[in-house]
Structures are given as C-alpha cells and as structure tokens.
Design a protein around this motif. Structure first.
Motif, PDB file in Angstrom:
ATOM      1  N   LEU A  93     -12.219  41.305   9.539  1.00 38.62           N
ATOM      2  CA  LEU A  93     -13.170  40.433  10.231  1.00 38.62           C
ATOM      3  C   LEU A  93     -13.286  39.108   9.496  1.00 38.62           C
ATOM      4  CD1 LEU A  93     -15.390  40.138  12.451  1.00 38.62           C
ATOM      5  CD2 LEU A  93     -17.001  41.036  10.757  1.00 38.62           C
ATOM      6  N   ASP A  94     -13.209  38.001  10.228  1.00 43.84           N
ATOM      7  CA  ASP A  94     -13.366  36.671   9.637  1.00 43.84           C
ATOM      8  C   ASP A  94     -14.853  36.401   9.401  1.00 43.84           C
ATOM      9  OD1 ASP A  94     -13.376  34.027   8.858  1.00 43.84           O
ATOM     10  OD2 ASP A  94     -12.670  33.243  10.779  1.00 43.84           O
ATOM     11  N   THR A  95     -15.244  36.360   8.136  1.00 43.14           N
ATOM     12  CA  THR A  95     -16.641  36.080   7.782  1.00 43.14           C
ATOM     13  C   THR A  95     -16.749  34.757   7.022  1.00 43.14           C
ATOM     14  OG1 THR A  95     -16.417  37.391   5.763  1.00 43.14           O
ATOM     15  CG2 THR A  95     -17.304  38.514   7.716  1.00 43.14           C
ATOM     16  N   SER A  96     -15.825  33.836   7.308  1.00 50.29           N
ATOM     17  CA  SER A  96     -15.797  32.565   6.579  1.00 50.29           C
ATOM     18  C   SER A  96     -16.978  31.669   6.934  1.00 50.29           C
ATOM     19  CB  SER A  96     -14.483  31.824   6.834  1.00 50.29           C
ATOM     20  OG  SER A  96     -14.337  31.530   8.214  1.00 50.29           O
ATOM     21  N   GLN A  97     -17.621  31.899   8.067  1.00 50.17           N
ATOM     22  CA  GLN A  97     -18.821  31.145   8.427  1.00 50.17           C
ATOM     23  C   GLN A  97     -19.932  32.128   8.754  1.00 50.17           C
ATOM     24  OE1 GLN A  97     -17.387  28.769  11.722  1.00 50.17           O
ATOM     25  NE2 GLN A  97     -17.215  27.012  10.365  1.00 50.17           N
ATOM     26  N   ARG A  98     -21.130  31.749   8.378  1.00 47.68           N
ATOM     27  CA  ARG A  98     -22.275  32.616   8.641  1.00 47.68           C
ATOM     28  C   ARG A  98     -22.828  32.390  10.043  1.00 47.68           C
ATOM     29  NH1 ARG A  98     -24.856  34.773   3.811  1.00 47.68           N
ATOM     30  NH2 ARG A  98     -23.793  33.993   1.984  1.00 47.68           N
ATOM     31  N   LEU A  99     -23.454  33.416  10.570  1.00 49.37           N
ATOM     32  CA  LEU A  99     -24.132  33.310  11.860  1.00 49.37           C
ATOM     33  C   LEU A  99     -25.569  32.839  11.677  1.00 49.37           C
ATOM     34  CD1 LEU A  99     -23.033  36.602  13.641  1.00 49.37           C
ATOM     35  CD2 LEU A  99     -22.244  34.296  14.112  1.00 49.37           C
ATOM     36  N   PHE A 100     -26.279  33.436  10.710  1.00 44.01           N
ATOM     37  CA  PHE A 100     -27.715  33.214  10.577  1.00 44.01           C
ATOM     38  C   PHE A 100     -28.126  32.591   9.253  1.00 44.01           C
ATOM     39  CE2 PHE A 100     -27.165  37.215  13.006  1.00 44.01           C
ATOM     40  CZ  PHE A 100     -27.536  36.730  14.239  1.00 44.01           C
ATOM     41  N   ARG A 101     -27.648  33.154   8.193  1.00 40.95           N
ATOM     42  CA  ARG A 101     -28.142  32.783   6.871  1.00 40.95           C
ATOM     43  C   ARG A 101     -27.421  31.549   6.354  1.00 40.95           C
ATOM     44  NH1 ARG A 101     -28.041  38.363   3.726  1.00 40.95           N
ATOM     45  NH2 ARG A 101     -27.679  36.873   2.092  1.00 40.95           N
ATOM     46  N   PRO A 102     -28.144  30.641   5.713  1.00 37.52           N
ATOM     47  CA  PRO A 102     -27.508  29.441   5.171  1.00 37.52           C
ATOM     48  C   PRO A 102     -26.485  29.789   4.093  1.00 37.52           C
ATOM     49  CG  PRO A 102     -29.876  29.452   4.724  1.00 37.52           C
ATOM     50  CD  PRO A 102     -29.563  30.703   5.474  1.00 37.52           C
ATOM     51  N   GLU A 103     -25.438  28.985   4.015  1.00 36.52           N
ATOM     52  CA  GLU A 103     -24.364  29.224   3.057  1.00 36.52           C
ATOM     53  C   GLU A 103     -24.852  29.218   1.610  1.00 36.52           C
ATOM     54  OE1 GLU A 103     -21.287  30.121   3.640  1.00 36.52           O
ATOM     55  OE2 GLU A 103     -21.459  29.969   5.799  1.00 36.52           O
TER      56      GLU A 103
END
Length: 122
Positions: A93-103
């Motif tokens: 799974l590509d998790t390189s960008q978050r959906l909810f939480r700030p980086e």
C-alpha cells in the motif's frame, strides 16, 4: 432483514479471498478495524454476498497484505485510514501521503485528537 456472518481467517487468506470474491463479482463493502481490550488488532473485510454481509476477520496481526490492486480505491482508502489510525501496516500500500494527520505529527500511531468545533474556536 440482512443476514450477517462473521468468519475468522488468517492473514494469508486475505488475498486469495479477495481474488475469489472479485472474480465472482462480489462487492467489497468496507474494511474496518479496532484494537480490542487485549491490545490486539481486529481487522474485518466485509463483502456483500447475495443478501448477506460476510465479515472475514483477522485478529492479532500488525502486518497485512493490501488488496488495493484487486479492489482499487474501495480497498485502498480504508487501508490507508486504518494505517494512520491503528498500529497496522498493509504491504504493497502506498502510504507516502497522509489522509488525515499532518506530516509533522510525531509518530504516535493510533492516537488522534478529536475536538469539538467550539473548542477549536477558542
């Protein structure tokens, strides 16, 4: 009334199950999860099979295979959400960008602060 069936499966059964369901034209309704009282992850894959919802449940695993390549966004979004909110990873799974939480949020997995709109206005 819709029938509900819970079926326990092992992690290595997730992909073959998804492939079988997809080949039969079965809809993936949702993937959801929680951490039980013993601290174990409980992840359920819900499929609409005829007039029933069949919930295939994996317990106690922290690494599961992604079924995003089988069910596309119907699987990828809930997998990404669970990855952010629980201590569970989905391989592939590509998790390189978050959906909810700030980086820049510290990696305190499974902890999310919920505030009411009134609290945010203060």
């Amino acid at each position: 009334m819709q029938e509900y069936k819970r079926i326990d499966i092992a992690a290595d059964g997730i992909v073959p199950l998804a492939q079988d369901m997809k080949s039969r034209g079965v809809t993936l309704v949702m993937i959801h999860g929680y951490v039980d009282k013993e601290g174990k992850n409980v992840i359920s894959y819900d499929y609409a099979v005829g007039s029933a919802i069949e919930s295939y449940t994996v317990t106690g695993e922290s690494v599961l295979p992604s079924i995003g390549d089988i069910y596309d966004q119907a699987a990828m979004w809930p997998e990404r959400e669970l990855n952010e909110l629980m201590p569970v990873e989905f391989t592939g799974l590509d998790t390189s960008q978050r959906l909810f939480r700030p980086e820049d949020l510290l990696d305190d997995r499974g902890q999310i602060l919920v505030q009411t709109m009134d609290e945010l206005k203060k």
